[in-house]
Write an enzyme that holds these catalytic residues in place. Sequence first.
Site, short mmCIF file in Angstrom:
data_model
loop_
_atom_site.label_atom_id
_atom_site.label_comp_id
_atom_site.label_asym_id
_atom_site.label_seq_id
_atom_site.Cartn_x
_atom_site.Cartn_y
_atom_site.Cartn_z
N HIS A 27 0.84 -1.19 0.00
CA HIS A 27 0.00 0.00 0.00
C HIS A 27 0.88 1.25 0.00
CE1 HIS A 27 -3.90 -1.72 0.18
NE2 HIS A 27 -3.76 -2.30 1.36
N CYS A 29 0.28 2.26 -5.31
CA CYS A 29 -0.63 3.28 -5.83
C CYS A 29 -0.06 4.67 -5.58
CB CYS A 29 -2.00 3.16 -5.18
SG CYS A 29 -2.90 1.71 -5.72
#
Length: 514
Positions: A271, A320
């Site tokens: 993440h 991301c």
Amino acid sequence: MQEAIAITEQPVSVSVPVGYSFTLRCRAEGHTPLQYQWFCQHQSVCRQIPGATKQDLPITAQQTQLYTCRINDLYRNAVFSDWVKVEVHQCVARGLPPWLWRGEPVIVLNPTEQRVEVGKPLQLQCAAMGVPAPTYQWYRNGNLLEQQKKKKLWITHAKVSDSGTYLCCASNSHGEHWTNAVDVHIGTHRSEKFFATGKIALLVGNNHYQHHPNLMAPVTDVFELSLLLEQLGFQVVSLLDLNKAEMVTAVSRFLQLLEKGVYAVFYYAGHGYEHLGRNYMVPVDAPQPYAPENCISVQRILQKMQQQQTALNLILLDTCRKWYNPECALSQVQPLEPWGNTIYGYATSEDAEAYELQDGEFSSGIFMKYLKKHILQEKKVTHMLEDVLEDIGRDPLVTGKQVMEIKHTLKEARSLTDPICPLGAAAKHWGRSHEPLSKIVSFPCGVQVELCFHRVFSNLMYVCAKLQPPPAHVTDARLLLCRPTVSPPAEMPVPFPSIPTGLLPLGQRGRGLW
């Protein structure tokens, strides 16, 4: 004797797109009322502009011209303002200048890579719009070139020492903007060979989060990349599921080993998010909601990598880049210097997600799917990454969703396949660990079990147990290998985390934060 006319505000040169409207200004003071008249010059022909008799001259840009203003007083004294250039760019990329443009520099022409023979002329060219017109300053390998202050960089007789990475800074009173960095190769042939004094890599994959959705692919991606880098001669430390303290420690040890001539690779899968151009990696213990102080700044790592005299820094960010927490303050990081040894490979573009594929027990990130296809190629690192970018762009699963981005200031055609000569002393023990020997465990009933240990990750082991042929008095022997209920001591092997099984549809899951 009457006082001379004094010009208090000179017109300024501008660089604008065709059709852009603006105003040239001229102000003067004198003993009597003053009269103004504007002139323009195009292709050596100077003419008076009819009706242009005011202090301000409104213009809608059509072609590049020179302008000046004549000021008269009632005593027939006259002075001319400075000649200024209105540079008009006829072909400008769509979307330039940006909406609500205030005159800050905007690059409209970037220099291109050059290969020049020794003794031949070298020319690099760039262009920028700006109000006022930007000034230019060229750099080579991060060093300012004192004599190169024009749009065109010109070297009459190129030398081998002129090789390197070039970029130009365009600046005016509203700010500055840098061109892309380009490589210039000067030589008699193209067989130049590069070496690394050592190759080290730190790979981090975060799968299991305490406060965020779990991921599937990082465990596989880190494992596969570690095997490929080892084939290329890298000393690799691959770590899985790290909290913030563990990530800080691992990165600190990694940075300590960077020295002159080393090739360094840092890869992160898990993440992450982006905030005002800064990228952050999310440890497994990061709370929700969280702030930059709960995460790891990628720019801080890159800054410290650049401070060493490494021959190659490659950062691969497989996460991301969605914008997150706009109210939070930025981490304190100084601006990066334009060194010529760094490649930054983003798995996705700004404010977009990176995706992973799941198909039953198989899971892989889209970025790694194509990186492992090209990483062993014997070509310049940036060219190898461009191949990855093109493959991702052709993948129908992520068309319009994930577009890789590459940034670099690599001054030489260095490849991950370059040989090591000699091995860097600091890197000798990085990633070096001996596989534990197999062990026979005997039970009171006479049954024996062989345990084998395989170090799949640097902080995790895969444990295999094999039941040996039982003695004659044992008729039914079964082997059950269980995961410990508490964390074992550091010296004990840790079971390899199992990947969830089950029939899952082929799909993608982003590595952003929801």
